[in-house]
Design an enzyme around this catalytic site. Structure first.
Site, PDB file in Angstrom:
ATOM      1  N   LYS A  23       1.090  -1.275   0.181  1.00 36.74           N
ATOM      2  CA  LYS A  23       0.043  -0.062   0.029  1.00 36.74           C
ATOM      3  C   LYS A  23       0.862   1.152   0.112  1.00 36.74           C
ATOM      4  CE  LYS A  23      -1.925  -1.207   3.792  1.00 36.74           C
ATOM      5  NZ  LYS A  23      -1.412  -2.361   4.181  1.00 36.74           N
ATOM      6  N   ARG A  98      -9.569   0.426   8.726  1.00 33.99           N
ATOM      7  CA  ARG A  98      -9.185  -0.637   9.068  1.00 33.99           C
ATOM      8  C   ARG A  98     -10.226  -1.448   9.874  1.00 33.99           C
ATOM      9  NH1 ARG A  98      -3.295   0.301   8.865  1.00 33.99           N
ATOM     10  NH2 ARG A  98      -2.032  -1.562   9.220  1.00 33.99           N
ATOM     11  N   ARG A 137      11.671  -5.077   5.140  1.00 35.54           N
ATOM     12  CA  ARG A 137      11.122  -3.754   4.805  1.00 35.54           C
ATOM     13  C   ARG A 137      12.128  -2.963   5.489  1.00 35.54           C
ATOM     14  NH1 ARG A 137       5.106  -1.703   5.448  1.00 35.54           N
ATOM     15  NH2 ARG A 137       5.151  -2.729   7.647  1.00 35.54           N
ATOM     16  N   ARG A 170      14.312   0.907  10.363  1.00 30.75           N
ATOM     17  CA  ARG A 170      13.627  -0.206  10.188  1.00 30.75           C
ATOM     18  C   ARG A 170      12.461  -0.005  11.220  1.00 30.75           C
ATOM     19  NH1 ARG A 170      15.401  -5.034   7.050  1.00 30.75           N
ATOM     20  NH2 ARG A 170      17.405  -4.244   6.350  1.00 30.75           N
ATOM     21  N   ARG A 182      -0.589  -8.838  13.454  1.00 30.22           N
ATOM     22  CA  ARG A 182      -1.070  -8.041  12.581  1.00 30.22           C
ATOM     23  C   ARG A 182      -2.065  -8.523  11.560  1.00 30.22           C
ATOM     24  NH1 ARG A 182       4.500  -5.136  11.496  1.00 30.22           N
ATOM     25  NH2 ARG A 182       3.478  -3.901   9.777  1.00 30.22           N
TER      26      ARG A 182
HETATM   27  P1  ADP Z   1       2.277  -1.953   3.154  1.00 35.43           P
HETATM   28  O1  ADP Z   1       2.236  -0.230   3.244  1.00 35.43           O
HETATM   29  O2  ADP Z   1       0.974  -2.389   2.548  1.00 35.43           O
HETATM   30  O3  ADP Z   1       2.470  -2.207   4.795  1.00 35.43           O
HETATM   31  P2  ADP Z   1       4.884  -1.760   1.925  1.00 35.43           P
HETATM   32  O4  ADP Z   1       4.378  -0.790   0.486  1.00 35.43           O
HETATM   33  O5  ADP Z   1       5.289  -0.948   2.904  1.00 35.43           O
HETATM   34  O6  ADP Z   1       3.503  -2.171   2.321  1.00 35.43           O
HETATM   35  O7  ADP Z   1       5.369  -2.846   1.387  1.00 35.43           O
HETATM   36  C1  ADP Z   1       6.157  -3.860   2.441  1.00 35.43           C
HETATM   37  C2  ADP Z   1       7.500  -4.436   1.791  1.00 35.43           C
HETATM   38  O8  ADP Z   1       7.441  -4.991   0.479  1.00 35.43           O
HETATM   39  C3  ADP Z   1       8.405  -3.057   1.434  1.00 35.43           C
HETATM   40  O9  ADP Z   1       9.722  -3.678   1.749  1.00 35.43           O
HETATM   41  C4  ADP Z   1       8.310  -3.107  -0.117  1.00 35.43           C
HETATM   42  O10 ADP Z   1       9.561  -2.596  -0.684  1.00 35.43           O
HETATM   43  C5  ADP Z   1       8.194  -4.504  -0.554  1.00 35.43           C
HETATM   44  N1  ADP Z   1       6.875  -4.504  -1.788  1.00 35.43           N
HETATM   45  C6  ADP Z   1       6.126  -3.721  -1.995  1.00 35.43           C
HETATM   46  N2  ADP Z   1       5.238  -4.141  -2.908  1.00 35.43           N
HETATM   47  C7  ADP Z   1       5.938  -5.549  -3.406  1.00 35.43           C
HETATM   48  C8  ADP Z   1       5.607  -6.111  -4.464  1.00 35.43           C
HETATM   49  N3  ADP Z   1       4.882  -6.079  -5.238  1.00 35.43           N
HETATM   50  N4  ADP Z   1       6.765  -7.336  -4.756  1.00 35.43           N
HETATM   51  C9  ADP Z   1       7.712  -7.479  -3.901  1.00 35.43           C
HETATM   52  N5  ADP Z   1       8.022  -6.568  -2.733  1.00 35.43           N
HETATM   53  C10 ADP Z   1       7.139  -5.582  -2.644  1.00 35.43           C
HETATM   54  P1  ADP Z   2       0.995  -1.830   7.902  1.00 33.82           P
HETATM   55  O1  ADP Z   2       0.603  -1.473   6.572  1.00 33.82           O
HETATM   56  O2  ADP Z   2       2.557  -2.501   7.787  1.00 33.82           O
HETATM   57  O3  ADP Z   2       0.225  -2.922   8.665  1.00 33.82           O
HETATM   58  P2  ADP Z   2       0.799   0.740   9.138  1.00 33.82           P
HETATM   59  O4  ADP Z   2       2.097   1.469   9.279  1.00 33.82           O
HETATM   60  O5  ADP Z   2      -0.309   0.916   8.160  1.00 33.82           O
HETATM   61  O6  ADP Z   2       1.536  -0.776   8.772  1.00 33.82           O
HETATM   62  O7  ADP Z   2       0.279   0.500  10.664  1.00 33.82           O
HETATM   63  C1  ADP Z   2       1.145   0.268  11.628  1.00 33.82           C
HETATM   64  C2  ADP Z   2       0.273   0.318  13.006  1.00 33.82           C
HETATM   65  O8  ADP Z   2      -0.501   1.267  13.243  1.00 33.82           O
HETATM   66  C3  ADP Z   2      -0.630  -1.011  12.834  1.00 33.82           C
HETATM   67  O9  ADP Z   2      -0.445  -2.292  13.078  1.00 33.82           O
HETATM   68  C4  ADP Z   2      -1.656  -0.476  13.898  1.00 33.82           C
HETATM   69  O10 ADP Z   2      -1.447  -0.475  15.250  1.00 33.82           O
HETATM   70  C5  ADP Z   2      -1.880   1.012  13.818  1.00 33.82           C
HETATM   71  N1  ADP Z   2      -2.832   1.665  12.925  1.00 33.82           N
HETATM   72  C6  ADP Z   2      -2.162   2.183  11.590  1.00 33.82           C
HETATM   73  N2  ADP Z   2      -3.587   2.468  10.942  1.00 33.82           N
HETATM   74  C7  ADP Z   2      -4.481   2.026  11.830  1.00 33.82           C
HETATM   75  C8  ADP Z   2      -6.084   2.043  11.429  1.00 33.82           C
HETATM   76  N3  ADP Z   2      -6.575   2.723  10.468  1.00 33.82           N
HETATM   77  N4  ADP Z   2      -6.596   1.826  12.685  1.00 33.82           N
HETATM   78  C9  ADP Z   2      -6.127   1.313  13.834  1.00 33.82           C
HETATM   79  N5  ADP Z   2      -5.001   1.096  13.900  1.00 33.82           N
HETATM   80  C10 ADP Z   2      -4.225   1.533  12.952  1.00 33.82           C
END
Ligand code: ADP
Ligand code: ADP
Ligand code: ZN
Length: 228
Positions: A23, A98, A137, A170, A182
């Site tokens: 995302k 969410r 990541r 990280r 999660r």
């Molecule tokens: P989210 O915001 O949904 O949690 P991220 O965009 O941070 O996910 O992506 C999670 C990890 O996976 C990052 O390290 C990113 O570089 C990698 N990543 C994102 N999209 C892809 C993909 N299509 N294939 C492989 N790795 C990906």
């Molecule tokens: P990822 O896409 O990798 O799960 P985020 O950065 O979106 O990570 O979220 C990190 C943490 O922040 C989540 O595990 C949760 O604890 C909190 N969080 C983020 N967005 C929300 C939301 N919309 N509602 C509740 N908790 C949230």
């Protein structure tokens, strides 16, 4: 015209998908390509934790164990950010809503200003891939550009492609123990939103197991169509 009616000229997107789906990676690309504002509640919450606000103090332990922060806190943070003038030109909601309560609150907030969700795009990935994506990541400490140990390394090792910075970080919650919780939170509380948006006719799904560029191609086509 007071400028508050923006639905004809722009789009407001929801990116749905489990942690690690991509995302944030894709939201940054859409932001650059279409001039939309990426609105990540995870980023807003991490900023609140770092600033030591009341909301941040309440959220810290919850985030560390991989649970969802309470709807009240998240909606309040989101409402404040959404009122900023830059959001009038179109927003990409990344990691929000969410829960069903958040999705209903978002519809109400948008309606207050004559806006609506144009498209909800679900990035579909296997649970096993999420663990690999999350554990590899890291991000640039300077500009926030996202990277991965295997799937997206900087072109020049140790130097950010976007800003030339050399410091990376990280997330504390990107560890194997927290990821399991999660994912459970995603399946129990967030996955039902796929049906929520299907029911309102704005849902599209994308195969997010593809590589980053292919996901971007699919997503760009959807957004370009929505803007046409
Ligand atoms: P989210 O915001 O949904 O949690 P991220 O965009 O941070 O996910 O992506 C999670 C990890 O996976 C990052 O390290 C990113 O570089 C990698 N990543 C994102 N999209 C892809 C993909 N299509 N294939 C492989 N790795 C990906
Ligand atoms: P990822 O896409 O990798 O799960 P985020 O950065 O979106 O990570 O979220 C990190 C943490 O922040 C989540 O595990 C949760 O604890 C909190 N969080 C983020 N967005 C929300 C939301 N919309 N509602 C509740 N908790 C949230
Ligand atoms: Zn950078």
């Amino acid at each position: 015209m007071d400028g508050s009616i923006t639905t004809q000229t722009t789009v407001n997107l929801v990116l749905l998908g489990p942690p690690g789906a991509g995302k944030g990676t894709q939201a940054r690309k859409l932001q650059d390509r279409f001039g939309l504002v990426q609105l990540s509640t995870g980023d807003l919450l991490r900023a609140a934790v770092a600033a030591g606000t009341e909301a941040g103090k309440a959220a810290k332990a919850v985030m560390e164990r991989g649970d969802l922060v309470s709807d009240d806190i998240v909606i309040a943070i989101l409402r404040d950010r959404l009122a900023d003038p830059d959001c009038a030109g179109g927003v990409i909601f990344d990691g929000f809503p969410r829960t069903t309560v958040q999705a209903e609150a978002l519809d109400a907030l948008m309606a207050e200003t004559g806006r609506a969700i144009t498209a909800a795009i679900s990035l579909e990935v296997d649970d096993a891939a999420m663990v690999t994506r999350i554990s590899g990541r890291f991000t640039c400490a300077g500009c926030g550009e996202g990277y991965h140990d295997s799937f997206k390394t900087p072109v020049v090792d140790g130097t950010c492609d976007s800003c030339g910075g050399t410091a990376f970080k990280r997330r504390a919650d990107d560890n194997a123990e927290t990821v399991g919780q999660r994912l459970r939170a995603y399946h129990a509380q967030t996955a039902p939103l796929i049906d929520f948006y299907a029911a309102t006719g704005v849902l599209t799904t994308i195969d997010a197991m593809q590589d980053i560029d292919r996901v971007e191609t699919d997503l760009t086509a959807i957004v370009a169509k929505a803007l046409a």
